[in-house]
Design a protein around this motif. Structure first.
Motif: not given
Length: 185
Positions: A48-53, A24-30, A8-21
């Motif tokens: 890690e469990q969210i990403v695995a699921e 994503l912790l910077a969001i889910y853990g904040d 999109g305009k300045g943003l992209g979406l891609r499938e999550v990967r194990p390397t994103d933990v």
């Protein structure tokens, strides 16, 4: 930008990967990022469990859960998360959820992200209805959903239990035919 589901305009979406933990912790853990969400900040193990699921859900047929890393187009940096959960009993309806890192708030990215999720759901998944719920105090989410073309439907009283007690939720939705006219109008 390769490997992206949608851009999109300045943003992209891609499938999550194990390397994103960590990203994503910077969001889910904040605590600030989860302030209006129906759960307390997550631990690294929980993320890690969210990403695995999410990775497991990607292999399911029919697929009901899509979890995306939200990536800044210029840098490929993961700055958020978006998900679409298709309802089992109503496969043309889905719930959406989004989250951005707090250091990206206030830049109009929320409405761009909602638009991207709606576009993916309607054009790629063939959904008819996409809805999302927000905390009544989350006026930034309210604005993002309204600007993106979603309609406020109403309040679900005492919808979720939080550490502060019961919390209501405000439901917003978009329908494919309304979205098409909003998008082109």
């Amino acid at each position: 930008m390769r490997g992206y589901e949608i851009i999109g305009k300045g943003l992209g979406l891609r499938e999550v990967r194990p390397t994103d933990v960590d990203a994503l912790l910077a969001i889910y853990g904040d605590p600030a990022a989860t302030q209006h969400l129906p759960f307390a900040p997550r631990t690294r193990e929980e993320v890690e469990q969210i990403v695995a699921e999410a990775i497991e859900a990607a292999s399911q047929r029919p697929r009901r859960l899509y979890v995306f890393a939200v990536v800044e187009a210029d840098t490929d940096e993961v700055i958020g998360v978006a998900r679409i959960r298709i309802e089992a009993d109503h496969p043309h309806s889905a719930e959406m959820g989004i989250g951005l890192r707090p250091d990206h708030w206030g830049r109009g990215m929320g409405s761009d992200l909602v638009r991207l999720v709606l576009r993916y759901g309607f054009t790629r998944l063939g959904l008819h209805r996409i809805w999302g719920a927000r905390a009544p105090a989350n006026t930034a989410a309210q604005l993002a959903m309204l600007v993106a073309g979603m309609v406020e439907e109403g309040r679900i009283r005492h919808h979720v239990w939080t550490s502060d007690g019961w919390r209501d939720s405000i439901v917003h939705s978009a329908l494919s035919d309304e979205w098409e006219s909003h998008r082109s109008g």
